[in-house]
Design an enzyme around this catalytic site. Structure first.
Site, PDB file in Angstrom:
ATOM      1  N   SER A  19       1.871  -1.859  -1.187  1.00 28.88           N
ATOM      2  CA  SER A  19       3.095  -1.665  -1.433  1.00 28.88           C
ATOM      3  C   SER A  19       3.649  -1.920  -2.688  1.00 28.88           C
ATOM      4  O   SER A  19       4.671  -1.749  -2.501  1.00 28.88           O
ATOM      5  CB  SER A  19       4.126  -2.601  -0.043  1.00 28.88           C
ATOM      6  OG  SER A  19       3.070  -3.975  -0.751  1.00 28.88           O
ATOM      7  N   LYS A  75       9.494  -9.583   1.751  1.00 24.63           N
ATOM      8  CA  LYS A  75       9.662  -9.844   0.327  1.00 24.63           C
ATOM      9  C   LYS A  75      10.969  -9.972  -0.408  1.00 24.63           C
ATOM     10  O   LYS A  75      11.061  -9.694  -1.562  1.00 24.63           O
ATOM     11  CB  LYS A  75       9.398  -8.208   0.137  1.00 24.63           C
ATOM     12  CG  LYS A  75       8.088  -8.143   0.557  1.00 24.63           C
ATOM     13  CD  LYS A  75       7.234  -6.941   0.368  1.00 24.63           C
ATOM     14  CE  LYS A  75       5.523  -6.307   0.999  1.00 24.63           C
ATOM     15  NZ  LYS A  75       5.139  -5.066   0.624  1.00 24.63           N
TER      16      LYS A  75
END
Length: 363
Positions: A261, A306
């Site tokens: 990611s 996140k």
């Protein structure tokens, strides 16, 4: 048990309740549950350092002078991660859930049945390395470095299996220089199955250098009925990739961070280091998203965690993969501006708009 029989009904009920409560307390504080908690993880500035070393270092020839530019403390292109808490007790899990910054998911979603924790970590480490490779290719392609031909995909049990490597740059076949796929096909035009050819490649060596190797491949017969009959079959799907006269090293390769990611933020970090100026224009920018070699940005897991991690360290702008926008909008940390990104050029265009004081497309 005569003492128990001597108690009143209320006393017996109270005693049983106390025993059951004690059992629940012991179980809730000692027995692990089949769930893991996902929470905000570490964030790392791709323009900064890791363990005292710059995230990116460059070695070789014709390195752009821009790599020596000194970024200010306000320049941030932070990759973000998700923390995973395993082996939780019921009470521990409830405590994390109640904090509002963690999500509980079945353990098998993170650690699939049949795989050990070490195997999952190895797969994540492999994905992380592949993400670094893809980000380098995407960045150099964006910067229009010259394209050369690589081995690319190798079919299982093909003539090239265990001889060539997907990361080999193809230089020549039987001494005939090869610059692209058309030239490779031309070099094989007059070959036959069973013929041994010499494939000259440049293969990465330890320390970032590259060594030229002459490798013998016994050509096979193309299994595709539609293919031209009689021609030798090398068994690869070649790819055109950009090449620079220097190598790029990522210090995070030695970290225990895993998964794909960070691809988008790695790519932006490379572009910023290789070009003059500051992509961030002094803003604290964080983000996430996978990236392929063509610059397409893909969705990731744990977007909410996140964003929380980014906000906690001071980010004001967050780059969100387009396919994660719907989920991201369910819980946007106060003061965090979301920017929608479907491909690399969306991100670079958005950063340019931000530098001009304009507002890029959001989720």
């Amino acid at each position: 048990m005569s003492w128990f029989k001597s108690l009143s009904v209320r006393g017996r009920t109270l005693s049983i309740g106390l025993v059951l409560t004690g059992v629940l307390v012991v179980a809730g504080s000692t027995v692990s549950i089949p769930y893991v908690a996902l929470g905000p993880g570490v964030t790392i500035n791709t323009l900064g350092t890791y363990d005292g070393a710059p995230i990116y270092t460059f070695a070789g020839e014709d390195i752009p002078p821009a790599v020596n530019e000194n970024f200010g403390d306000g320049s941030h292109l932070n990759m973000t991660t998700v923390s995973v808490t395993d082996g939780m007790t019921l009470f521990g899990a409830l405590g994390l859930w109640a904090s509002g910054n963690s999500a509980l998911v079945p353990r098998e979603e993170v650690y699939p049945p049949g795989q050990t924790t070490e195997q999952v970590k190895e797969e994540n480490a492999k994905s992380f390395k592949e993400s670094q490779n893809s980000s380098e290719i995407a960045a150099l392609t964006y910067l229009k470095y010259p394209q050369v031909i690589y081995v690319g995909t190798i079919a299982d049990n093909s003539p090239s299996y265990d001889v060539l490597d997907p990361q080999d740059q193809v230089v020549a076949v039987d001494g005939v220089q090869v610059a692209d796929s058309a030239a490779l096909q031309a070099a094989l035009a007059n070959t036959t199955p069973g013929q041994v050819v010499t494939v000259t490649v440049l293969r990465a060596a330890p320390g970032g250098s590259a060594a030229q190797k002459d490798l013998k491949v016994t050509l096979g017969k193309n299994p595709d009925p539609a293919a031209e009959s009689g021609r030798g079959f090398l068994g690869i799907v070649p790819q055109m990739r950009p090449v620079a006269p220097f190598t790029i090293s990522n210090s995070l390769a030695k970290s225990d961070i895993g998964g794909p990611s960070a691809g988008l933020m790695f790519t932006l970090g490379i572009i910023d280091r290789l070009t003059s100026g500051d992509l961030t224009s002094g803003h604290y920018i964080a983000g996430t998203g996978t990236i392929d070699t063509s610059g397409v940005v893909g969705p990731i897991g744990g977007i909410l965690m996140k964003m929380i991690a980014a906000k906690d360290v001071g980010a004001t702008i967050f780059l969100v993969p387009a396919d994660n926008c719907t989920e991201a909008l369910t819980r946007v940390p106060s003061g965090l501006q979301l920017v929608k990104v479907a491909k690399l050029t969306d991100a670079t265009t958005a950063l340019d708009l931000i530098s001009k004081g304009e507002t890029p497309p959001g989720c």
